[in-house]
Design an enzyme around this catalytic site. Structure first.
Site, PDB file in Angstrom:
ATOM      1  N   GLY A  42       0.860  -1.230   0.024  1.00  0.00           N
ATOM      2  CA  GLY A  42      -0.053   0.083   0.024  1.00  0.00           C
ATOM      3  C   GLY A  42       0.797   1.229  -0.038  1.00  0.00           C
ATOM      4  O   GLY A  42       1.787   1.343  -0.744  1.00  0.00           O
ATOM      5  N   GLU A  43       0.677   2.140   0.646  1.00  0.00           N
ATOM      6  CA  GLU A  43       1.310   3.282   0.886  1.00  0.00           C
ATOM      7  C   GLU A  43       1.910   3.369   2.384  1.00  0.00           C
ATOM      8  O   GLU A  43       0.980   3.566   3.351  1.00  0.00           O
ATOM      9  CB  GLU A  43       0.761   4.624   0.591  1.00  0.00           C
ATOM     10  CG  GLU A  43       0.617   5.044  -0.748  1.00  0.00           C
ATOM     11  CD  GLU A  43       1.997   5.115  -1.611  1.00  0.00           C
ATOM     12  OE1 GLU A  43       2.272   4.510  -2.586  1.00  0.00           O
ATOM     13  OE2 GLU A  43       3.061   5.685  -0.630  1.00  0.00           O
ATOM     14  N   SER A  44       3.326   3.287   2.552  1.00  0.00           N
ATOM     15  CA  SER A  44       3.720   3.218   3.965  1.00  0.00           C
ATOM     16  C   SER A  44       3.393   4.566   4.813  1.00  0.00           C
ATOM     17  O   SER A  44       3.168   4.583   6.009  1.00  0.00           O
ATOM     18  CB  SER A  44       5.101   2.915   3.870  1.00  0.00           C
ATOM     19  OG  SER A  44       6.064   3.998   3.110  1.00  0.00           O
ATOM     20  N   GLU A  65       1.537 -12.514  -2.647  1.00  0.00           N
ATOM     21  CA  GLU A  65       0.005 -12.465  -2.615  1.00  0.00           C
ATOM     22  C   GLU A  65      -0.753 -12.320  -3.894  1.00  0.00           C
ATOM     23  O   GLU A  65      -1.982 -12.746  -4.003  1.00  0.00           O
ATOM     24  CB  GLU A  65      -0.544 -11.517  -1.526  1.00  0.00           C
ATOM     25  CG  GLU A  65      -0.787 -10.102  -1.788  1.00  0.00           C
ATOM     26  CD  GLU A  65       0.602  -9.403  -1.824  1.00  0.00           C
ATOM     27  OE1 GLU A  65       1.574  -9.963  -1.658  1.00  0.00           O
ATOM     28  OE2 GLU A  65       0.725  -8.227  -2.097  1.00  0.00           O
ATOM     29  N   ILE A  95       5.662  -3.714  -7.572  1.00  0.00           N
ATOM     30  CA  ILE A  95       4.952  -2.394  -7.806  1.00  0.00           C
ATOM     31  C   ILE A  95       5.439  -1.604  -7.043  1.00  0.00           C
ATOM     32  O   ILE A  95       5.225  -1.268  -5.824  1.00  0.00           O
ATOM     33  CB  ILE A  95       3.466  -2.829  -7.322  1.00  0.00           C
ATOM     34  CG1 ILE A  95       2.752  -4.291  -7.943  1.00  0.00           C
ATOM     35  CG2 ILE A  95       2.564  -1.703  -7.558  1.00  0.00           C
ATOM     36  CD1 ILE A  95       1.372  -4.372  -7.362  1.00  0.00           C
ATOM     37  N   ARG A  96       5.962  -0.418  -7.657  1.00  0.00           N
ATOM     38  CA  ARG A  96       6.765   0.729  -6.873  1.00  0.00           C
ATOM     39  C   ARG A  96       7.347   0.443  -5.760  1.00  0.00           C
ATOM     40  O   ARG A  96       7.241   0.883  -4.444  1.00  0.00           O
ATOM     41  CB  ARG A  96       5.456   1.611  -6.546  1.00  0.00           C
ATOM     42  CG  ARG A  96       4.845   2.458  -7.830  1.00  0.00           C
ATOM     43  CD  ARG A  96       3.989   3.496  -7.434  1.00  0.00           C
ATOM     44  NE  ARG A  96       4.562   4.364  -6.748  1.00  0.00           N
ATOM     45  CZ  ARG A  96       3.946   4.952  -5.426  1.00  0.00           C
ATOM     46  NH1 ARG A  96       2.948   4.472  -5.108  1.00  0.00           N
ATOM     47  NH2 ARG A  96       4.739   5.841  -5.087  1.00  0.00           N
ATOM     48  N   ARG A 136      12.812   3.673  -0.641  1.00  0.00           N
ATOM     49  CA  ARG A 136      11.493   3.644  -1.166  1.00  0.00           C
ATOM     50  C   ARG A 136      11.241   4.035  -2.649  1.00  0.00           C
ATOM     51  O   ARG A 136      12.119   4.984  -3.182  1.00  0.00           O
ATOM     52  CB  ARG A 136      10.315   4.691  -0.447  1.00  0.00           C
ATOM     53  CG  ARG A 136      10.187   4.519   0.892  1.00  0.00           C
ATOM     54  CD  ARG A 136       9.237   5.540   1.631  1.00  0.00           C
ATOM     55  NE  ARG A 136       7.908   5.378   0.971  1.00  0.00           N
ATOM     56  CZ  ARG A 136       7.095   6.557   0.994  1.00  0.00           C
ATOM     57  NH1 ARG A 136       7.516   7.738   1.359  1.00  0.00           N
ATOM     58  NH2 ARG A 136       5.851   6.310   0.210  1.00  0.00           N
ATOM     59  N   CYS A 148       6.233  -5.172   0.713  1.00  0.00           N
ATOM     60  CA  CYS A 148       6.505  -4.069   0.252  1.00  0.00           C
ATOM     61  C   CYS A 148       6.177  -2.908   0.997  1.00  0.00           C
ATOM     62  O   CYS A 148       7.073  -2.569   1.806  1.00  0.00           O
ATOM     63  CB  CYS A 148       5.429  -3.899  -0.996  1.00  0.00           C
ATOM     64  SG  CYS A 148       5.768  -3.062  -2.429  1.00  0.00           S
ATOM     65  N   HIS A 181       5.181  -8.906  -4.388  1.00  0.00           N
ATOM     66  CA  HIS A 181       3.886  -9.223  -3.961  1.00  0.00           C
ATOM     67  C   HIS A 181       3.562 -10.841  -4.210  1.00  0.00           C
ATOM     68  O   HIS A 181       2.890 -11.012  -4.813  1.00  0.00           O
ATOM     69  CB  HIS A 181       3.051  -8.249  -4.582  1.00  0.00           C
ATOM     70  CG  HIS A 181       2.957  -6.837  -4.118  1.00  0.00           C
ATOM     71  ND1 HIS A 181       2.171  -6.285  -2.972  1.00  0.00           N
ATOM     72  CD2 HIS A 181       3.642  -5.566  -4.731  1.00  0.00           C
ATOM     73  CE1 HIS A 181       2.535  -5.212  -2.698  1.00  0.00           C
ATOM     74  NE2 HIS A 181       3.184  -4.772  -3.823  1.00  0.00           N
TER      75      HIS A 181
HETATM   76  N1  GLN Z   1       5.585   2.911  -2.784  1.00  0.00           N
HETATM   77  C1  GLN Z   1       4.958   2.389  -1.664  1.00  0.00           C
HETATM   78  C2  GLN Z   1       5.678   2.994  -0.408  1.00  0.00           C
HETATM   79  O1  GLN Z   1       6.451   3.450  -0.527  1.00  0.00           O
HETATM   80  C3  GLN Z   1       5.079   0.822  -1.610  1.00  0.00           C
HETATM   81  C4  GLN Z   1       4.455   0.297  -2.740  1.00  0.00           C
HETATM   82  C5  GLN Z   1       3.692  -1.177  -2.362  1.00  0.00           C
HETATM   83  O2  GLN Z   1       3.456  -1.458  -1.158  1.00  0.00           O
HETATM   84  N2  GLN Z   1       3.195  -1.868  -3.679  1.00  0.00           N
HETATM   85  O3  GLN Z   1       5.103   2.949   0.668  1.00  0.00           O
END
Ligand code: GLN
Length: 189
Positions: A48-50, A175, A137-138, A107, A80, A173
């Site tokens: 997600g977004e930390s 999952e 993913i990112r 990140r 992630c 990921h």
């Molecule tokens: N870019 C997100 C972050 O910095 C991590 C990306 C992800 O969990 N797929 O938190």
């Protein structure tokens, strides 16, 4: 009945982890407030977004209870953004983290969302020769591995999966692929 596995469900990709655990016949529980941690057999920190995770962890007074649960020794899987929360040090930019695993992570270091990619681990899981499918993913990049952490898989020579005692952290990921070996290994299903 076995204790359910908790999935931190504040934001991000928790539903896919629930599905992965259900594939293995494991019961799950969404964790949103401290009381949700009672009696769990393990815990997943999803992607997600930390930064958003951190904000919500503080808003719901979860920092201390999550820290105590992880340090109690139950199996923990951080993917992630979860790995970013778990790391000893976060850069690019620097931000607060729990420090459960002796990694320095950067990140968004594998590129932006459009550069998300799939690969196969060069070094499959120890004791298991089949290659591990990888979806990034990112993703954060592991920039340094301290002596307390152990690298469990690499791609193109770079660590992408690490472990410190009960805590596993992946920059990808699992999952979101059909391969359930990591969830099975960590949660013993
Ligand atoms: N870019 C997100 C972050 O910095 C991590 C990306 C992800 O969990 N797929 O938190």
């Amino acid at each position: 009945m076995d204790a359910p596995i908790g999935v931190l469900a504040l934001q991000g990709g928790y539903a896919a982890h629930e599905a992965a655990l259900a594939d293995l016949g494991l019961a799950t529980r969404r964790v949103r407030v401290p009381a949700d941690l009672a009696g769990l057999g393990g815990l997943v920190f999803p992607g997600g977004e930390s930064t958003t995770h951190l904000k919500l962890i503080h808003r719901f007074d979860l920092w201390g209870p999550l820290d105590a649960f992880v340090r109690s020794g139950a199996p923990i899987f951080c993917t992630c953004a979860g790995m970013i929360l778990a790391a000893r040090e976060v850069v690019h930019p620097a931000q607060e983290s729990f420090g459960w695993i002796d990694l320095k992570v950067a990140r968004n270091a594998w590129g932006r969302q459009v550069h998300s990619f799939e690969d196969v681990a060069d070094a499959p899981l120890p004791g298991d020769e089949a290659p591990l499918p990888l979806l990034f993913i990112r993703a954060p990049r592991i920039e340094a591995v301290g002596p307390a952490a152990e690298v469990m898989a690499t791609v193109k020579g770079e660590p992408i999966l690490a472990r410190q005692a009960n805590v596993w952290a992946a920059s990808f990921h699992p999952e979101l692929t059909a391969d359930r070996r990591l969830h099975r290994r960590i949660f013993g299903a």
